[in-house]
Design a protein around this motif. Sequence first.
Motif, PDB file in Angstrom:
ATOM      1  N   SER A 231       0.831  -1.205   0.000  1.00  0.00           N
ATOM      2  CA  SER A 231       0.000   0.000   0.000  1.00  0.00           C
ATOM      3  C   SER A 231       0.867   1.257   0.000  1.00  0.00           C
ATOM      4  CB  SER A 231      -0.923   0.002   1.222  1.00  0.00           C
ATOM      5  OG  SER A 231      -1.743  -1.144   1.239  1.00  0.00           O
ATOM      6  N   GLN A 232       1.926   1.235   0.789  1.00  0.00           N
ATOM      7  CA  GLN A 232       2.843   2.377   0.841  1.00  0.00           C
ATOM      8  C   GLN A 232       3.509   2.594  -0.518  1.00  0.00           C
ATOM      9  OE1 GLN A 232       6.822   3.171   3.460  1.00  0.00           O
ATOM     10  NE2 GLN A 232       6.728   1.396   2.134  1.00  0.00           N
ATOM     11  N   LEU A 233       4.004   1.510  -1.120  1.00  0.00           N
ATOM     12  CA  LEU A 233       4.726   1.628  -2.389  1.00  0.00           C
ATOM     13  C   LEU A 233       3.819   2.017  -3.544  1.00  0.00           C
ATOM     14  CD1 LEU A 233       7.255  -1.357  -2.167  1.00  0.00           C
ATOM     15  CD2 LEU A 233       7.714   1.087  -1.889  1.00  0.00           C
ATOM     16  N   THR A 234       2.515   1.760  -3.422  1.00  0.00           N
ATOM     17  CA  THR A 234       1.591   2.207  -4.458  1.00  0.00           C
ATOM     18  C   THR A 234       1.707   3.714  -4.647  1.00  0.00           C
ATOM     19  OG1 THR A 234       0.050   0.425  -3.922  1.00  0.00           O
ATOM     20  CG2 THR A 234      -0.828   2.282  -5.166  1.00  0.00           C
ATOM     21  N   LEU A 235       1.732   4.454  -3.534  1.00  0.00           N
ATOM     22  CA  LEU A 235       1.884   5.906  -3.612  1.00  0.00           C
ATOM     23  C   LEU A 235       3.311   6.317  -3.963  1.00  0.00           C
ATOM     24  CD1 LEU A 235      -0.177   7.410  -0.638  1.00  0.00           C
ATOM     25  CD2 LEU A 235      -0.467   7.875  -3.071  1.00  0.00           C
ATOM     26  N   VAL A 236       4.282   5.679  -3.318  1.00  0.00           N
ATOM     27  CA  VAL A 236       5.679   6.081  -3.508  1.00  0.00           C
ATOM     28  C   VAL A 236       6.116   5.879  -4.949  1.00  0.00           C
ATOM     29  CG1 VAL A 236       8.064   5.598  -2.851  1.00  0.00           C
ATOM     30  CG2 VAL A 236       6.275   5.662  -1.094  1.00  0.00           C
ATOM     31  N   ILE A 237       5.794   4.723  -5.532  1.00  0.00           N
ATOM     32  CA  ILE A 237       6.214   4.447  -6.912  1.00  0.00           C
ATOM     33  C   ILE A 237       5.517   5.388  -7.891  1.00  0.00           C
ATOM     34  CG2 ILE A 237       6.052   2.721  -8.756  1.00  0.00           C
ATOM     35  CD1 ILE A 237       6.698   0.599  -6.640  1.00  0.00           C
ATOM     36  N   ALA A 238       4.248   5.709  -7.624  1.00  0.00           N
ATOM     37  CA  ALA A 238       3.551   6.659  -8.488  1.00  0.00           C
ATOM     38  C   ALA A 238       4.251   8.017  -8.473  1.00  0.00           C
ATOM     39  CB  ALA A 238       2.098   6.803  -8.035  1.00  0.00           C
ATOM     40  N   THR A 296      12.615   4.082   2.680  1.00  0.00           N
ATOM     41  CA  THR A 296      11.710   4.482   1.603  1.00  0.00           C
ATOM     42  C   THR A 296      11.457   5.985   1.610  1.00  0.00           C
ATOM     43  OG1 THR A 296      10.627   2.327   1.785  1.00  0.00           O
ATOM     44  CG2 THR A 296       9.473   4.003   0.528  1.00  0.00           C
ATOM     45  N   ALA A 297      11.527   6.606   2.781  1.00  0.00           N
ATOM     46  CA  ALA A 297      11.279   8.055   2.880  1.00  0.00           C
ATOM     47  C   ALA A 297      12.262   8.854   2.030  1.00  0.00           C
ATOM     48  CB  ALA A 297      11.356   8.502   4.334  1.00  0.00           C
ATOM     49  N   ALA A 298      13.454   8.306   1.766  1.00  0.00           N
ATOM     50  CA  ALA A 298      14.447   9.018   0.959  1.00  0.00           C
ATOM     51  C   ALA A 298      13.977   9.227  -0.478  1.00  0.00           C
ATOM     52  CB  ALA A 298      15.775   8.267   0.969  1.00  0.00           C
ATOM     53  N   ALA A 299      12.943   8.488  -0.909  1.00  0.00           N
ATOM     54  CA  ALA A 299      12.404   8.690  -2.255  1.00  0.00           C
ATOM     55  C   ALA A 299      11.828  10.089  -2.435  1.00  0.00           C
ATOM     56  CB  ALA A 299      11.329   7.641  -2.547  1.00  0.00           C
ATOM     57  N   VAL A 324      20.649   4.875  -3.076  1.00  0.00           N
ATOM     58  CA  VAL A 324      21.205   3.988  -2.051  1.00  0.00           C
ATOM     59  C   VAL A 324      20.078   3.449  -1.161  1.00  0.00           C
ATOM     60  CG1 VAL A 324      22.654   3.881   0.018  1.00  0.00           C
ATOM     61  CG2 VAL A 324      23.482   5.081  -2.011  1.00  0.00           C
ATOM     62  N   ALA A 325      19.247   4.361  -0.650  1.00  0.00           N
ATOM     63  CA  ALA A 325      18.175   3.958   0.264  1.00  0.00           C
ATOM     64  C   ALA A 325      17.158   3.046  -0.424  1.00  0.00           C
ATOM     65  CB  ALA A 325      17.475   5.199   0.812  1.00  0.00           C
ATOM     66  N   TRP A 326      16.870   3.310  -1.710  1.00  0.00           N
ATOM     67  CA  TRP A 326      15.864   2.514  -2.424  1.00  0.00           C
ATOM     68  C   TRP A 326      16.277   1.058  -2.527  1.00  0.00           C
ATOM     69  CZ3 TRP A 326      10.984   3.312  -3.539  1.00  0.00           C
ATOM     70  CH2 TRP A 326      10.342   2.459  -4.441  1.00  0.00           C
ATOM     71  N   VAL A 388       4.867  10.996  -0.235  1.00  0.00           N
ATOM     72  CA  VAL A 388       5.828   9.945   0.125  1.00  0.00           C
ATOM     73  C   VAL A 388       6.020   9.903   1.640  1.00  0.00           C
ATOM     74  CG1 VAL A 388       8.251   9.235  -0.020  1.00  0.00           C
ATOM     75  CG2 VAL A 388       7.033   9.959  -2.090  1.00  0.00           C
ATOM     76  N   VAL A 389       6.244  11.070   2.240  1.00  0.00           N
ATOM     77  CA  VAL A 389       6.446  11.124   3.694  1.00  0.00           C
ATOM     78  C   VAL A 389       5.194  10.644   4.428  1.00  0.00           C
ATOM     79  CG1 VAL A 389       6.891  12.664   5.646  1.00  0.00           C
ATOM     80  CG2 VAL A 389       8.166  12.954   3.510  1.00  0.00           C
ATOM     81  N   LEU A 390       4.020  11.032   3.940  1.00  0.00           N
ATOM     82  CA  LEU A 390       2.766  10.599   4.556  1.00  0.00           C
ATOM     83  C   LEU A 390       2.615   9.080   4.467  1.00  0.00           C
ATOM     84  CD1 LEU A 390      -0.018  11.275   5.806  1.00  0.00           C
ATOM     85  CD2 LEU A 390      -0.885  11.516   3.459  1.00  0.00           C
ATOM     86  N   ALA A 391       2.930   8.504   3.298  1.00  0.00           N
ATOM     87  CA  ALA A 391       2.810   7.057   3.126  1.00  0.00           C
ATOM     88  C   ALA A 391       3.749   6.312   4.066  1.00  0.00           C
ATOM     89  CB  ALA A 391       3.107   6.676   1.668  1.00  0.00           C
ATOM     90  N   VAL A 392       4.980   6.810   4.198  1.00  0.00           N
ATOM     91  CA  VAL A 392       5.945   6.166   5.099  1.00  0.00           C
ATOM     92  C   VAL A 392       5.476   6.281   6.545  1.00  0.00           C
ATOM     93  CG1 VAL A 392       8.301   6.285   5.997  1.00  0.00           C
ATOM     94  CG2 VAL A 392       7.897   6.463   3.536  1.00  0.00           C
ATOM     95  N   GLY A 393       4.976   7.445   6.931  1.00  0.00           N
ATOM     96  CA  GLY A 393       4.490   7.629   8.290  1.00  0.00           C
ATOM     97  C   GLY A 393       3.348   6.683   8.627  1.00  0.00           C
TER      98      GLY A 393
END
Length: 423
Positions: A231-238, A296-299, A324-326, A388-393
Amino acid sequence: MISRRSFGLLKSAPNFRRLAVARFTSVFGSAFGPIALSFGVLQMPGGSPAALSLVLACQAIPQLLFVLLGGVLGDRVRSRFRLITVTESAAAALWAVQAALFYYNGPVVWMAVCAAAGGVTRALFSPALEGVVVDLVPQEDRQEANALLKVSTNTARLAGMALAGATVSVVGPAIALALDAVSFAVCSGIFASLGRAVPPRPVRYRGTVLADLRQGWDEFRRHEWLWVTTSQLTLVIAVVNCVNGVLGPMLATQYLGGAWAWSAVMVAQVVGQIGGAGWAARLRPARPMLLATVCTAAAALPALLLAAGAPLLLVVAGALVSGVAWDVTMVMWRTCLQREVPAEAISRVSSIDLLGCLALAPLALAVAGPLAAVFGPAVIAAGGAGLVVLAVGCALLSLDIRTLAGARRAGSGESDGEIATAA
């Protein structure tokens, strides 16, 4: 940055070494495809951005539509290696046809048909590939194996990106696509040899495709850390796709200096991924998914720097850090997936994860340009960084994410709770 144990795996496991060579070859050739396809469609008589969008959409949509079927097949077949041999052979044939169409200025509609068929091959290939490491590598070596494969594929992507533009410029898109076809054919041959070397799995057909999908869904839902991460990566990858494909190039044109500057940012990101994968091979965190989620937040970093109008050097540094983080995230996530999910369900579970991760990407790419035209690319980039920050949180609220333990070291009673020091 790769550990001695990782190099030892390459020396001691010839089948894994062949897998690494196959993945390097395939990804190296695949780096030619997008550049050749994009410039080839735009340069051909009657080519236009609308024609390019049609071809790219025809490639992306079937991958989403058929990925769940790919997961079922990946768990049903007795040899995932042989399934991949078939998909890579089909991909080689399709890219060869595409090369011929470009050489003879064939109609765009046939290019779109070939692109759609290629999307189907990717949908069947990706879930089966997830299970290949499980079939080939003992559990205690899988983190090193995943890290080595990421180093191999990222290095291949970097080399392919560096050569693809020159190849298209000098000899044209048709030859570049033909080279892509050759890389798929070589990869197919290596997987065929692995299919002969690795014993088939004992597979029983117990139900229908829908029943298999329901079982895969039940297994996916059983792991909170997995569906929360998806669910988190759905937003981050978009967001990452929008920044890399639309917003970044727009802002680079506005104030960084143009295409060459954005190319430097993209290369820095891939270089960071190579280093991140190598570093991940050494890490032994007590809570691997906690580390993966925080990384993931580094994205958000490149989007945030671009939105703030940061100078090129700082944006390049941000892309390097995010790369690096990814790959630390990807290696930790993949290793947990292969450890926690039964081997007989891993292709179905990974296909559900892949569908979830990519679900918003096409829509996000479609709306990013119009939104940027109305509000400005910097505003949309800042909004993306905030998402991204919201999804990670939100993901960090999951107890399973925060507490999923790392694997135990082989031959010891201790948890892999310490981060290994550099060898």
